[in-house]
Every structure is written in structure tokens, then in C-alpha cells.
Design an enzyme around this catalytic site. Structure first.
Site, short mmCIF file in Angstrom:
data_model
loop_
_atom_site.label_atom_id
_atom_site.label_comp_id
_atom_site.label_asym_id
_atom_site.label_seq_id
_atom_site.Cartn_x
_atom_site.Cartn_y
_atom_site.Cartn_z
CE1 TYR A 276 -4.04 1.90 0.33
CE2 TYR A 276 -2.97 3.00 2.17
CZ TYR A 276 -4.00 2.93 1.25
OH TYR A 276 -4.98 3.89 1.25
CG ASN B 227 0.32 3.13 4.55
OD1 ASN B 227 0.63 2.03 4.10
ND2 ASN B 227 -0.67 3.29 5.42
CE LYS B 228 1.57 -1.60 5.11
NZ LYS B 228 0.28 -0.95 4.81
CG HIS B 229 9.66 1.10 4.99
ND1 HIS B 229 8.75 1.77 5.77
CD2 HIS B 229 10.80 1.03 5.74
CE1 HIS B 229 9.31 2.09 6.93
NE2 HIS B 229 10.55 1.65 6.93
CB ILE B 230 8.90 -0.80 -1.30
CG1 ILE B 230 8.52 -2.21 -0.87
CG2 ILE B 230 10.33 -0.50 -0.91
CD1 ILE B 230 9.37 -3.28 -1.55
#
Length: 372
Positions: free
Chosen positions: A181, A183-186
Site C-alpha cells: 500500500y 504508506n509502506k516502505h515500498i
């Protein structure tokens, strides 16, 4: 009410556009494109796994994991009370029973010391969910799983690049899951991944994500699956993001350390734990937990910050208080005090990958101005 600094904004300024143009120019935009396989292969390598199965989102990854393990009617799965509802959906839909444990007030993860007391003859799996930036203390969980013959489902949705005692998060479960998603780191926009060292589980997940088509009799189905495929376009973005994961992890840790330095000592708030004996915080999000020195709850604090243009988001709502799960008859009379406190008193402030140092300084200044 105008939000000037959003709670999340991804950073997409690497090879994403280049790889997307390759998809468009080649015509490979569906799940059949070559970026899907390459993303799976490189992601598996990154987390120390033999097999990876790309899917449409993180919830789909959990659904596949539960189904691939043949968790079903009457089985029990132990998981944290403090998590997102994605973790419980397929457990409930399969006819299995979610069994909850409370949170550790320091790490905000599940309190692993409470797991053994919840194990019964019906327990089939323990679902580990690494929360917000620090991983679950895995050694006691692995020992319990071995002793009682249980499966481990590891939800590492928020843990890209994080390690536990030097080993990658996502490498500990019989089957482990990730989310991509924004908002994740990737990110891949929407997307997820299932990883495992078990070829049978990987094959089951590949079949289940693709409607359980059979190689020789494509439109004859012996098992019910889903269409949970990731597109070549999404995988192209994911591959470009994966190339920069070390950079992103370092960036997030620097952001978290700056927030801590600027907010340290502020009355009424507990800041995230910076590290444990087994991991350094990766600061997927920077959470604030209102302590007993303040009468307000998270909702009021968030409203006050919104008036200053600062985006926020609440912490998870506990599973035992979810209206739909109560309506279905789960968790009657159960209380999980630490999870309840986190839900009522916790929220996180702007934490996206694209957040600048100046924005962090502005957010910290506004928090001190509002709550000092």
C-alpha cells in the site's frame, strides 16, 4: 479544515517511470508480464525466502496464507487483539476461530508471554503481526510453535527492510505476508506478497490467486480460489521501489530519530521505543501515545492538530471491540486493556517517505505549541 502536511506521501522518483514505459511499450500490462516474475524473485531473495507470490493487496496475501494452510471449521488461530481487521477476515470466513492476546505496552506488539495460555487442542496456527516499526519477539513464538506443532503466519506488512536479530522480517513464518500500500516502505499502489520456503504452500497460493485454474483443464475447477493477481504495471513500480529499500530504511530511521529529538520530553505523550534487544525501530509510522498526564483522547488530539494543518491517523481499533465480530458472537466478555489504551490514546503523525526535514520540524513545533 485544510491539511498542509499529509499523514503519508510516497516517494516515487527512481526507475518507476522507466519501467512503466517498458510495460506500455511492450503491451505487457496484465499479470502475465515479465516484471511480476522478476519482482517475485528479487523480493524473495531480499527476505531470504525460496518462493514469493505477488498478489493484488496485503489483505489478499493474508487470505491466501490462511487458505493455503487449510485452516477451517473449528480451528483456532491465535493473533493480537491490536491489529487491522484484515488479519481476521479469512479466519472467520473459513469457519475458524480467532483467539486474541493483549499488547505489550512498550513495543505495541502482541504480548508473547500470553500466547501459551491460549493454546488448546484446536489451535492450528499463531499469526504474528509486526506493528508500526518494531518486530514481535520471535524466539519464544518459534519455540512454542515447535513444541505444540503449530504453524506460524507472519504478517510483515509494515516491516520492509526490518530485521529480527539480523534475520529479515518475513523469513520466520511457515508462510509470511507483505503489503505494498502507498504508506509502506515500498509501494506498488495496491499490492501484496506471500513468501515461504515450502513449495507446496507456494504452489497452493499461486493456484488460489488465479481462480484455481488447472493446467490441463483450464475452466474445470476442483477448488474455489480468487482473482488476486498483481499486474505487470504494479510489479514494475514495486521492482523500482525494491531497488531503493536500503535507502528508504535509512531515510525512515533518520526521520524517526529527528522526531524523537524534537519531541523528547514533551509532557503527556509517550514516544515510540527506539530499539529493543533484538531490533532497531524502522519507524513505519511515528506514533504518539497519550499518557496519564493528559485528559484528552486520540480523537481530540487529532482534531486539534488538523486545525493546525497536520494530518494524522488513529491507531488500530481492537478486534474484540469490532462491532461486526461482536455481532458474530466472538469475544463475548473479553477485555484486552493494553490494546484498548492504544486504540483510545494512540495516533500517528506525518510519516510518509516523501516527508522532508523542514516538514518534520514544522510538525514537531506545532505539536509542542498545541500541547505544551
Amino acid at each position: 479544515m485544510s491539511i498542509n502536511i499529509p499523514v503519508n506521501e510516497p516517494l516515487i522518483d527512481g526507475n518507476e517511470k522507466k519501467y512503466l514505459l517498458e510495460c506500455i511499450d511492450s503491451g505487457w500490462i496484465s499479470s502475465e508480464g515479465p516484471f511480476v516474475e522478476e519482482f517475485e524473485r528479487k523480493f524473495a531473495e531480499r527476505v531470504g525466502r525460496k518462493y514469493a507470490v505477488a498478489v493484488s493487496n496485503g489483505t489478499a496475501a493474508i487470505d491466501l496464507a490462511v487458505e493455503a494452510l487449510c485452516i477451517g471449521d473449528g480451528d483456532e488461530v491465535i493473533l493480537p487483539a491490536f491489529t487491522i481487521i484484515s488479519c481476521v477476515l479469512q479466519i472467520v470466513r473459513s469457519g475458524a476461530i480467532p483467539v486474541l492476546v493483549d499488547s505489550d505496552p512498550c513495543t505495541w506488539n502482541m504480548n508473547v508471554s500470553q500466547i501459551e495460555a491460549k493454546i488448546t487442542a484446536k489451535t492450528k496456527a499463531i499469526m504474528i503481526v509486526h506493528i508500526y516499526g518494531l518486530p514481535v519477539n520471535m524466539d519464544p513464538v518459534i519455540e512454542l510453535a515447535r513444541r505444540y506443532g503449530l504453524r506460524i503466519i507472519e504478517d510483515a506488512a509494515e516491516m520492509h527492510g526490518q530485521t529480527y536479530l539480523g534475520a529479515p522480517c518475513g523469513s520466520f513464518g511457515d508462510i509470511s505476508t507483505f503489503s505494498f500500500y502507498p504508506n509502506k516502505h515500498i509501494t506498488t499502489g495496491e499490492g501484496g506478497m506471500v513468501v515461504t520456503n515450502d513449495l507446496a504452500l507456494a504452489d497452493a497460493c499461486r493456484s488460489l490467486r488465479n481462480l484455481c485454474f488447472q493446467p490441463s483443464k483450464r475452466f474445470v475447477h476442483e477448488r474455489l480460489g480468487w482473482n488476486m493477481r498483481m499486474t505487470n504495471l504494479q510489479a514494475a513500480i514495486g521492482l523500482a521501489q525494491l531497488e531503493r529499500l536500503d535507502e528508504f530504511v535509512d531515510r525512515k530511521r533518520r526521520m524517526g530519530c529527528l522526531y524523537t529529538r524534537l519531541l523528547e520530553g514533551i509532557k503527556g505523550f509517550d514516544l515510540p521505543l527506539s530499539k529493543t534487544d533484538y531490533a532497531e525501530n524502522i519507524y513505519w509510522v511515528y506514533g504518539l501515545n497519550i499518557n496519564g498526564d493528559q485528559e484528552i483522547n486520540a480523537k481530540e488530539a487529532m482534531n486539534r492538530l488538523a486545525k493546525r494543518g497536520i494530518g494524522t491517523r488513529p491507531f488500530f481499533y481492537p478486534m474484540h471491540e469490532q462491532p461486526i465480530l461482536r455481532e458474530m458472537g466472538f469475544f463475548k466478555g473479553e477485555r484486552y486493556p493494553e490494546a484498548e489504551k492504544l486504540s483510545r490514546k494512540g495516533f500517528y503523525i506525518p510519516s510518509g517517505m516523501a516527508l522532508t526535514q523542514d516538514q518534520i520540524k514544522h510538525v514537531a513545533h506545532e505539536i509542542r505549541e498545541e500541547f505544551s
